[in-house]
Design a protein around this motif. Sequence first.
Motif, PDB file in Angstrom:
ATOM      1  N   TYR A 195       0.814  -1.235   0.000  1.00 38.15           N
ATOM      2  CA  TYR A 195       0.000   0.000   0.000  1.00 38.15           C
ATOM      3  C   TYR A 195       0.837   1.270   0.000  1.00 38.15           C
ATOM      4  O   TYR A 195       0.305   2.348   0.253  1.00 38.15           O
ATOM      5  N   VAL A 196       2.125   1.164  -0.263  1.00 45.67           N
ATOM      6  CA  VAL A 196       3.012   2.303  -0.002  1.00 45.67           C
ATOM      7  C   VAL A 196       2.747   3.508  -0.913  1.00 45.67           C
ATOM      8  O   VAL A 196       3.047   4.640  -0.548  1.00 45.67           O
ATOM      9  N   GLU A 197       2.154   3.276  -2.087  1.00 47.97           N
ATOM     10  CA  GLU A 197       1.883   4.414  -2.987  1.00 47.97           C
ATOM     11  C   GLU A 197       0.898   5.407  -2.367  1.00 47.97           C
ATOM     12  O   GLU A 197       0.818   6.553  -2.805  1.00 47.97           O
ATOM     13  N   ASP A 202       8.215   9.630   0.611  1.00 48.69           N
ATOM     14  CA  ASP A 202       9.481   9.085   1.127  1.00 48.69           C
ATOM     15  C   ASP A 202       9.260   7.864   2.031  1.00 48.69           C
ATOM     16  O   ASP A 202      10.153   7.461   2.762  1.00 48.69           O
ATOM     17  N   ALA A 203       8.066   7.268   1.963  1.00 46.77           N
ATOM     18  CA  ALA A 203       7.754   6.188   2.914  1.00 46.77           C
ATOM     19  C   ALA A 203       8.415   4.850   2.554  1.00 46.77           C
ATOM     20  O   ALA A 203       8.609   3.993   3.415  1.00 46.77           O
ATOM     21  N   SER A 204       8.778   4.671   1.283  1.00 44.77           N
ATOM     22  CA  SER A 204       9.306   3.368   0.877  1.00 44.77           C
ATOM     23  C   SER A 204      10.735   3.146   1.387  1.00 44.77           C
ATOM     24  O   SER A 204      11.520   4.086   1.502  1.00 44.77           O
ATOM     25  N   PHE A 205      11.050   1.887   1.655  1.00 42.60           N
ATOM     26  CA  PHE A 205      12.400   1.520   2.079  1.00 42.60           C
ATOM     27  C   PHE A 205      13.244   0.968   0.927  1.00 42.60           C
ATOM     28  O   PHE A 205      14.311   0.397   1.163  1.00 42.60           O
ATOM     29  N   VAL A 206      12.788   1.118  -0.315  1.00 38.82           N
ATOM     30  CA  VAL A 206      13.529   0.568  -1.454  1.00 38.82           C
ATOM     31  C   VAL A 206      14.971   1.094  -1.478  1.00 38.82           C
ATOM     32  O   VAL A 206      15.908   0.345  -1.772  1.00 38.82           O
ATOM     33  N   SER A 207      15.158   2.372  -1.134  1.00 39.42           N
ATOM     34  CA  SER A 207      16.526   2.939  -1.210  1.00 39.42           C
ATOM     35  C   SER A 207      17.475   2.276  -0.201  1.00 39.42           C
ATOM     36  O   SER A 207      18.689   2.408  -0.320  1.00 39.42           O
ATOM     37  N   TRP A 208      16.944   1.570   0.790  1.00 36.97           N
ATOM     38  CA  TRP A 208      17.795   0.886   1.770  1.00 36.97           C
ATOM     39  C   TRP A 208      18.421  -0.395   1.203  1.00 36.97           C
ATOM     40  O   TRP A 208      19.330  -0.965   1.808  1.00 36.97           O
ATOM     41  N   ASN A 304      -5.020   2.778   1.641  1.00 37.29           N
ATOM     42  CA  ASN A 304      -6.288   3.102   0.973  1.00 37.29           C
ATOM     43  C   ASN A 304      -7.475   2.491   1.716  1.00 37.29           C
ATOM     44  O   ASN A 304      -8.444   2.051   1.110  1.00 37.29           O
ATOM     45  N   PHE A 305      -7.343   2.433   3.042  1.00 42.03           N
ATOM     46  CA  PHE A 305      -8.442   1.923   3.883  1.00 42.03           C
ATOM     47  C   PHE A 305      -8.339   2.607   5.234  1.00 42.03           C
ATOM     48  O   PHE A 305      -7.298   3.189   5.570  1.00 42.03           O
ATOM     49  N   VAL A 306      -9.434   2.539   5.990  1.00 45.73           N
ATOM     50  CA  VAL A 306      -9.389   3.033   7.371  1.00 45.73           C
ATOM     51  C   VAL A 306      -9.920   1.938   8.290  1.00 45.73           C
ATOM     52  O   VAL A 306     -10.775   1.134   7.906  1.00 45.73           O
TER      53      VAL A 306
END
Length: 367
Positions: A195-197, A202-208, A304-306
């Motif tokens: 759901y990161v989109e 800057d929430a994704s950890f892909v750069s790690w 995209n949910f609560v």
Amino acid sequence: MATDNEGLFDAADYVRPALSGFEPYDPAFTPCKINLSANENTHVMPPGFVEQLRCAATSVSLNRYPDPMANELRNELALRHGVSRDMICVGNGGDELLFNLLFAFGGAGRTLVTCPPDFAEYANFATMCDTPVVRIPRDPETFAIDEDALVKAASTAALVFLTSPNNPTGNLLEAEVLSRLLTETKALVLVDEAYVEFAASDASFVSWLAEHPRLIILRTLSKAFGLAGLRVGYVLAHPSVINQLAAIRQIYSVDVVAQAVALAAVQSRKLLKPVVADIVAERDRLANELGEISGIRIWPSEANFVLVRLPDAARVRTRLRDEFSILVRDFSSTPGLEGCLRITVGTPEENNHVIHALRDLSKEWSV
Ligand code: PMP
């Protein structure tokens, strides 16, 4: 002629012990006008995007087997994320990849650590793969992770599965927790970013990934891309992790149509920006308006949910379905989520229906 006494035969007696007791998946789906139960993207997609996908779907040859590794799609995903192609493995939805990770790296004596409440399939797939599960429950009020307990459990584990944003609680994984896991333990750590989109950019950890060979990231086209029916997800990880996944995967699990349509979708991803922005704006409006209804407790969400807590949740879910033709997910029997329902963010009209329906029902519980 049958020689066995058919009346006594039950295949359950033959099933692999780890699998006994599993039932066929039932999404408890009832046809409803408004289905907000599975965190799908219900928005109308931009015509240009749909057209690209339609062209791609009709351009493939069905008489040929697919490219096992979906290399054209991997190339495009590598561009999207700024990694090399050998750091990507595509699968038949995120589900297949979660299963394959446990199949490859789990097994008897190799523990998986999870932080429930989370995606129920983690524990199900682990059990199917003979993998013991150690659960470190989240704080019941904030759903924050118990960092020390998690690091301690992970120090003797093979795998840790965390979700960011988490399903169904909506909160992000804190960088500090991940950093400690990657530096203080030897476990493989999966961060499920389905759901990161919908979270901050800057929430994704892909750069790690460049710094942490034991980090594995899961992504899917089922949510922001609106392609849950296509069944395409992918893992980003160190090339040697990808190699292991490639060695054990069902070679043709991602079919030619799925590969072509997914490629077109990823190439056209800029067209989706307004859709995702609209879902995020609607999520915040839905959360605000539901939060104003007396008796409803709502948690902040980056997805995209609560998640809401309200009186008599299971009955409210049934009444939403039967009286308002609105389907939402009942979590009230999940440990830690007593009284909770999860509501997917729909279109503005769908969300208005949910708000009005819950306002109506709340008149009964607030007197
Ligand atoms: N991870 C999480 C947290 C999910 O909620 C889901 C789907 N609901 C998945 C993975 C798998 O998604 P898919 O198989 O559709 O890619």
